[in-house]
Design an enzyme around this catalytic site. Structure first.
Site: not given
Length: 203
Positions: A73-74
């Protein structure tokens, strides 16, 4: 335990906040983070950016964990089309907070599940609107002096002392912390990685 883990699951992140989310739900996982170039490309929108980084991280780890479902994820704090990363020093943190003061900004997270062995790739993104109260430089400097700003995108942590800066949010709270858990858990159930735990009671 709320969920039982059915298939191997790898979290491609060293974030203690993301790890706590899964631990609290009883989900079993290993951690294997990826080091990639996270520099935005010219004219890349925040949504495209968080999705691209999530995808690249997931594939980088999945090549080492081919039989596991890898989640990467970011998260980006966005003021208009400007991405606010982690401040480099206290002055930069103060500048970021004053830019956010009295305004609405968007927190965007991309997340990606990859399983190389099964040929699965799921890429999604979630956005949350965050409205800051109107505060002056003395308040910003007082908050920065707590030390909480320097390792946070946008120079604040909603789950910590920075909560007093936030007037309201529209959307996922956990997304602002670092991962949109309602959407992520729904994806995990759909992919068969986890299922709700069944409690057996004895008469």
């Amino acid at each position: 335990m709320i969920y039982k883990t059915i298939k191997p699951f790898t979290l491609a992140s060293q974030s203690p906040r993301r790890k706590d989310f899964f631990t609290d739900l009883g989900i079993e996982f290993t951690v294997n983070s990826a080091e990639i170039d996270e520099t935005p490309t010219p004219d890349e929108s925040p949504k495209t950016y968080v999705e691209r980084i999530s995808l690249e991280k997931a594939h980088a780890v999945s090549r080492q964990k081919r039989n596991s479902f890898v989640l990467a994820a970011d998260t980006a704090v966005c003021l208009g089309e400007r991405i606010l990363g982690k401040p480099g020093n206290e002055e930069e943190a103060v500048e970021m907070l004053l830019a956010l003061s009295g305004h609405r900004h968007i927190v965007r997270s991309g997340y990606c599940f990859v399983n190389e062995e099964e040929g699965i790739e799921v890429l999604e993104s979630v956005s949350t609107e965050v409205y800051f109260s109107d505060f002056d430089e003395s308040v910003a400097r007082g908050y920065v002096a707590t030390g909480e700003s320097l390792d946070k995108a946008g120079a604040y942590g909603i789950q910590g002392n920075g909560s007093f800066l936030v007037k309201k949010i529209v959307g996922s709270y956990t997304n602002v912390v670092g991962l949109p858990m309602a959407e992520v858990v729904a994806s995990m159930v759909q992919l068969g990685i986890i299922s709700p735990a069944v409690l057996i009671t004895q008469d």
